[in-house]
Design an enzyme around this catalytic site. Structure first.
Site, mmCIF file in Angstrom:
data_model
loop_
_atom_site.group_PDB
_atom_site.id
_atom_site.type_symbol
_atom_site.label_atom_id
_atom_site.label_comp_id
_atom_site.label_asym_id
_atom_site.label_seq_id
_atom_site.Cartn_x
_atom_site.Cartn_y
_atom_site.Cartn_z
ATOM 1 C CB SER A 126 -0.910 0.014 1.237
ATOM 2 O OG SER A 126 -0.131 0.024 2.424
ATOM 3 C CG ASN A 197 -3.307 5.090 1.074
ATOM 4 O OD1 ASN A 197 -4.282 5.272 1.790
ATOM 5 N ND2 ASN A 197 -2.695 3.914 1.012
#
Length: 501
Positions: A126, A197
C-alpha cells in the site's frame, strides 16, 4: 501470459502471508474457484487464519448467504503449504507480507527461481514503489501491484499498480483477473500513495489545520463534513476508526516519497496523539473521548417571511430544499440570497466575511443536507443571523457557526481534494474516471473529485485555492494548471487533466 484475459479458474494462485490481508486475498481467490496455496513463515498463523475464515463464513451461512457445503468447498480449495517451493505450479502469486522493500525484493527474487517463467508476481503493498520492488528481480515485466483494501473479501476496489517495467499484457491480465474475482479494478502508475492514499490526504490534513486554526472544533468539523457533504464519516471519526498511528504512517510515507510536497505534510497534532498512545478505537481514546462536546449549533431563530435566491444551478437545488420549509421562495438576478433584506453569500470565493452579513459554506447535496456551516460578518446584525438560522432550521437543516476564513470548512476540504486529484490525473497517475471510482469505493466518498468539479464548477474551486494561498501564504494551496486551464477555457476539469495511462 498474453492478452487481456484473466486467469482461468483452473489456475493455481499462491498467496504469501496469512495475516488479515493475505488471508482475505486467499478467500477472494478461492471464492472465484481457484486452488490457493497459502504460505506464511509461521504455520500457526496460517491455521489461525483458516479458523477465523471459517468462523466468518459460517456467520454468512446463518444469514442465508452461503450454504455449509459452499463454505466447506471454499476452505478446502485453500491449501496451507510449508515452503515457497510448494508454489512452483502457480500462475499468479500475491504477496502480502511486511512492508519492507528489502524483504519484498528478496522474496520475489526467490520466487522467480521457483515458479514457471510466465507466472505473474503481484504485491499488495500500500505504500512501497512497485517499480522499486521489481528492480530486485530478473524479470521485472512480470511484477505488478494488486492493492486490495481491508477487508479484502468485502471491499470492492483493487488498485492495479503498474510499475515502470510492468508489461501491458501482465497489467491487463491482473486487471481482468481482479474483475473476474468480483472486484472493481482501477489502473494507476507506481507513484506515492497510488490513487486513494494520495488523493485522500487533504481530507485529513485540511481538517487538522481547520482545528489548529480555531475555525471549528472536532465534532463540528465532522458534523459539517457528513451533514453538508454527505460523507459517511467525518475525518476525525475516520482517523479514530483506522487508527491514528496508521493514518500518520501513510501521511509520512506519501510526504517523504513526494519529496516533502506541502500538500501532503503530516500535522504535529497527529504525532502528539500517537506519542500519547491515543490511537483511536483500538486504544480506547483518540480524537474522541467521553468528555468531547457535540457539534456547535445555532439556537432556533425566527422563520423569515420571504427569501430571494438567484437562479443558477446550485441555488436551484437550494431553493427546492428550502421551499419545503413553507417560506415563499422568489428568484432574483442579485448574486446572493436575501433573507428579509439580509445578504447571505456563498462561501466559494469569499475572502473573509467583512463584506457580507452571513457566509454559507458549500453543500454538496441540498436534497439530503442535514447541516450547513455559516460564518458571520463583522457588520451582521443579531437578528439577521437568527433569521438565517430560522430559515434553515425550518427546512430541517441544522446550522453551525464557524470562523470566517476563505473556504470555511467543506469548501476548503473539497477544493483541496479536487486540486490533488487533478494534479494526479495530469501527472498520469490514473484517469479521472478511475480516480473518481477509487475514491468512491476505496474511501466510501459520496462522489469523486471530478464529479464534484463538474457540479461546483472549476472557477469557484480556483477562487478558494487562490484565496487560501493569499490568506495563508502557503504553497500547499497552489492551483494546478489543469484547474486554471479549465476555468479559462470553460471546459470540464476531467478533459484538461486527462492523460493516457
Amino acid at each position: 501470459m498474453s492478452g487481456l484475459k484473466g486467469l482461468p479458474a483452473s489456475s493455481v494462485v499462491g498467496v504469501l502471508g496469512a495475516g488479515t490481508m493475505g488471508a482475505g486475498i486467499a478467500q477472494v481467490a478461492a471464492a472465484a474457484g481457484h486452488r490457493v496455496r497459502l504460505f506464511d513463515t509461521d504455520g500457526v498463523v496460517v491455521e489461525r487464519a483458516l479458523d477465523d475464515m471459517r468462523e466468518r463464513l459460517e456467520r454468512s451461512v446463518a444469514k442465508g448467504r452461503r450454504t455449509h457445503a459452499e463454505v466447506n468447498e471454499l476452505i478446502e480449495r485453500i491449501e496451507p503449504v510449508p515452503s515457497l517451493e510448494d508454489l512452483r505450479d502457480t500462475a499468479l502469486v500475491v504477496e502480502a507480507i511486511v512492508e519492507r522493500l528489502d524483504v519484498k525484493q528478496r522474496v520475489f527474487s526467490q520466487l522467480e527461481e521457483i515458479v514457471p517463467a510466465g507466472t505473474i508476481l503481484a504485491t499488495n503493498t500500500s505504500s512501497l514503489s512497485v517499480t522499486a520492488i521489481a528492480a530486485g528481480v530478473q524479470r521485472p515485466e512480470l511484477v505488478v501491484g494488486l492493492h486490495f483494501f481491508n477487508p479484502a473479501p468485502v471491499m470492492p476496489l483493487v488498485e492495479v499498480v503498474i510499475g515502470a517495467a510492468t508489461s501491458p499484457e501482465v497489467a491487463g491480465a491482473a486487471y481482468a483477473t481482479a474483475a473476474a474475482w468480483g472486484k472493481t479494478p482501477v489502473r494507476c502508475t507506481s507513484t506515492p500513495g497510488f490513487i486513494v492514499n494520495r488523493v485522500a490526504r487533504p481530507f485529513y490534513g485540511e481538517s487538522l489545520r481547520l482545528l489548529d486554526e480555531g475555525v471549528a472544533d472536532i465534532a463540528t468539523i465532522d458534523a459539517v463534513v457528513t451533514g453538508a457533504g454527505g460523507f459517511r464519516m467525518g475525518p476525525f471519526t475516520l482517523m479514530d476508526l483506522v487508527g491514528l498511528d496508521v493514518n500518520l504512517a501513510v501521511s509520512k510515507s506519501v510526504y517523504e516519497q513526494t519529496f516533502h510536497d506541502p500538500r501532503f505534510a503530516p500535522h504535529v497534532r497527529q504525532q502528539a496523539k500517537v506519542d500519547a498512545g491515543h490511537l483511536g478505537r483500538k486504544s480506547g481514546r483518540g480524537w474522541y473521548d467521553a468528555d468531547l462536546p457535540g457539534p456547535a449549533s445555532l439556537e432556533t431563530g425566527p422563520v423569515p417571511e420571504r427569501v430571494a435566491i438567484n437562479g443558477d444551478a446550485e441555488w436551484d437545488a437550494m431553493a427546492a430544499r428550502l421551499g419545503a420549509s413553507g417560506v415563499p421562495i422568489a428568484r432574483t438576478d442579485v448574486p446572493f440570497l436575501d433573507v428579509d433584506g439580509t445578504s447571505v453569500h456563498p462561501a466559494m470565493g469569499i475572502g473573509g466575511t467583512d463584506a457580507a452579513d452571513v457566509v454559507l459554506d458549500l453543500v454538496l447535496d441540498w436534497q439530503h443536507a442535514k447541516r450547513v456551516a455559516v460564518a458571520v460578518g463583522a457588520r451582521a446584525a443579531d437578528d439577521a443571523v437568527a433569521k438565517v438560522a430560522g430559515l434553515f432550521q425550518a427546512a430541517e437543516i441544522d446550522v453551525s457557526r464557524v470562523a470566517g476564513v476563505p473556504g470555511l470548512v467543506l469548501a476548503r476540504i473539497v477544493a483541496q481534494l479536487i486540486s490533488v486529484a487533478s494534479d494526479a490525473a495530469a501527472a498520469g497517475v490514473a484517469t479521472p474516471e478511475d480516480i473518481d471510482t477509487a475514491m468512491r469505493l476505496g474511501t466510501n466518498y459520496p462522489g469523486g473529485p471530478f464529479e464534484w468539479a463538474d457540479a461546483i464548477g472549476v472557477a469557484p474551486v480556483m477562487m478558494v485555492l487562490d484565496e487560501m494561498r493569499a490568506f495563508t501564504g502557503e504553497e500547499r494551496y497552489r492551483t494546478s494548471g489543469s484547474i486554471r486551464r479549465a476555468a479559462a477555457n470553460g471546459t470540464k476539469l476531467r478533459d484538461q487533466a486527462r492523460r493516457k495511462i
